[in-house]
Design a protein around this motif. Structure first.
Motif, PDB file in Angstrom:
ATOM      1  N   ILE A 119       3.974  -3.498   2.755  1.00  0.00           N
ATOM      2  CA  ILE A 119       3.331  -2.570   1.834  1.00  0.00           C
ATOM      3  C   ILE A 119       2.154  -1.889   2.537  1.00  0.00           C
ATOM      4  O   ILE A 119       1.139  -2.533   2.808  1.00  0.00           O
ATOM      5  N   PRO A 120       2.267  -0.595   2.846  1.00  0.00           N
ATOM      6  CA  PRO A 120       1.144   0.111   3.493  1.00  0.00           C
ATOM      7  C   PRO A 120      -0.055   0.197   2.547  1.00  0.00           C
ATOM      8  O   PRO A 120       0.096   0.545   1.376  1.00  0.00           O
ATOM      9  N   LEU A 121      -1.235  -0.103   3.065  1.00  0.00           N
ATOM     10  CA  LEU A 121      -2.459   0.006   2.283  1.00  0.00           C
ATOM     11  C   LEU A 121      -3.363   1.111   2.800  1.00  0.00           C
ATOM     12  O   LEU A 121      -4.479   1.286   2.293  1.00  0.00           O
ATOM     13  N   SER A 122      -2.906   1.851   3.793  1.00  0.00           N
ATOM     14  CA  SER A 122      -3.635   2.993   4.326  1.00  0.00           C
ATOM     15  C   SER A 122      -2.712   4.207   4.265  1.00  0.00           C
ATOM     16  O   SER A 122      -1.495   4.050   4.083  1.00  0.00           O
ATOM     17  N   PHE A 168       1.725   5.400   2.778  1.00  0.00           N
ATOM     18  CA  PHE A 168       1.237   4.788   1.550  1.00  0.00           C
ATOM     19  C   PHE A 168       2.052   5.294   0.359  1.00  0.00           C
ATOM     20  O   PHE A 168       2.281   6.493   0.203  1.00  0.00           O
ATOM     21  N   GLY A 169       2.495   4.385  -0.476  1.00  0.00           N
ATOM     22  CA  GLY A 169       3.262   4.753  -1.654  1.00  0.00           C
ATOM     23  C   GLY A 169       4.765   4.719  -1.455  1.00  0.00           C
ATOM     24  O   GLY A 169       5.522   4.742  -2.430  1.00  0.00           O
ATOM     25  N   SER A 170       5.233   4.641  -0.214  1.00  0.00           N
ATOM     26  CA  SER A 170       6.672   4.593   0.061  1.00  0.00           C
ATOM     27  C   SER A 170       7.208   3.186  -0.190  1.00  0.00           C
ATOM     28  O   SER A 170       6.532   2.189   0.070  1.00  0.00           O
ATOM     29  N   LEU A 218      -1.657  -3.020   6.706  1.00  0.00           N
ATOM     30  CA  LEU A 218      -0.339  -3.356   6.183  1.00  0.00           C
ATOM     31  C   LEU A 218      -0.388  -4.707   5.480  1.00  0.00           C
ATOM     32  O   LEU A 218      -0.859  -5.694   6.045  1.00  0.00           O
ATOM     33  N   LEU A 219       0.099  -4.744   4.244  1.00  0.00           N
ATOM     34  CA  LEU A 219       0.208  -6.005   3.519  1.00  0.00           C
ATOM     35  C   LEU A 219       1.628  -6.527   3.672  1.00  0.00           C
ATOM     36  O   LEU A 219       2.599  -5.833   3.350  1.00  0.00           O
ATOM     37  N   VAL A 220       1.761  -7.735   4.185  1.00  0.00           N
ATOM     38  CA  VAL A 220       3.065  -8.359   4.375  1.00  0.00           C
ATOM     39  C   VAL A 220       3.253  -9.406   3.284  1.00  0.00           C
ATOM     40  O   VAL A 220       2.410 -10.296   3.120  1.00  0.00           O
ATOM     41  N   VAL A 221       4.343  -9.288   2.543  1.00  0.00           N
ATOM     42  CA  VAL A 221       4.624 -10.210   1.441  1.00  0.00           C
ATOM     43  C   VAL A 221       5.893 -10.998   1.747  1.00  0.00           C
ATOM     44  O   VAL A 221       6.943 -10.415   2.023  1.00  0.00           O
ATOM     45  N   HIS A 222       5.790 -12.314   1.717  1.00  0.00           N
ATOM     46  CA  HIS A 222       6.937 -13.189   1.953  1.00  0.00           C
ATOM     47  C   HIS A 222       7.291 -13.901   0.655  1.00  0.00           C
ATOM     48  O   HIS A 222       6.419 -14.450  -0.022  1.00  0.00           O
TER      49      HIS A 222
END
Length: 220
Positions: free
Chosen positions: A158-161, A183-185, A207-211
């Motif tokens: 998840i882009p945060l910038s 961001f937003g994609s 970048l937020l990485v979610v597992h």
């Protein structure tokens, strides 16, 4: 490696999973009502921070009696109880902060809790958010994150910038090589691990990485 576990005042999901992640050397910091979650797990908070509106007077006095530091703040303040708690944790120069029970409930509070991870103040500290069978970590410019897991686990980026450049993502069904994420994609949501370890690296951006563990069948 020194780690501080910070309990927020959100919802605690799958407490048995959290127990498996805790270490005997962890230091326990609580933001206001997060104290209730820590006590339910038979943990002894080192410090409780906030306006304490979620705790009874008897509970506060009992904590004081066991040696817990009480850092009380007024209800009218410019920071949330969680941000104040993270600031106190930062004073201890930990190498890692594990943030738990930070999701659920009010949408504004939940988003603020997630975005707290991106503060420049926390650069150099591994910041991880754990919520039951899912966890998230922030990757900053020039960093590489190793994601342990199982084949079939879900990993989302998840882009945060505004833009995250040169994203390389390996060990997954749809790998990336020097890609750009905006961001937003939703392009990089819901990838699947093909190995027991995935790796993510970026050149610039946040970048937020979610597992998400594949055992979390109750999560869409």
């Amino acid at each position: 490696m020194s780690r501080i576990v910070v309990f927020a005042n959100g919802k605690l999901n799958h407490s048995e999973v959290l127990k498996g992640h805790l270490r005997s050397t962890d230091r326990i910091f609580c933001a206001n009502g997060g104290t209730i979650h820590a006590l339910a797990l038979d943990l002894e908070p080192e410090i409780v921070v906030g306006d304490l509106d979620s705790l009874s007077t008897d509970a506060v006095n009992a904590l004081k009696a066991t040696g817990t530091i009480i850092d009380r703040h007024p209800v009218a303040k410019d920071q949330t109880d969680l941000e104040l708690t993270l600031d106190r944790a930062l004073e201890q120069n930990p190498t890692e902060i594990l943030l738990v029970s930070a999701l659920g409930g009010r949408l504004d509070q939940m988003l603020a809790n997630i975005f707290l991870l991106s503060r420049q103040l926390y650069r150099g500290i591994r910041m991880t958010l754990l919520d039951g069978y899912q966890w998230a970590a922030l990757v900053r410019a020039g960093e590489t994150l190793t994601v342990p897991g199982r084949k079939g686990d879900t990993v989302s980026l998840i882009p945060l910038s505004p833009e995250v450049s040169n994203v390389t993502f390996t060990g997954v069904q749809w790998p990336l090589e020097k890609a750009a994420l905006e961001f937003g994609s939703t392009w990089s949501v819901s990838n699947k691990m093909t190995e027991t370890e995935a790796k993510v690296s970026i050149r610039s951006g946040l970048l937020l990485v979610v597992h998400i563990d594949q055992r979390a069948s109750d999560i869409d």
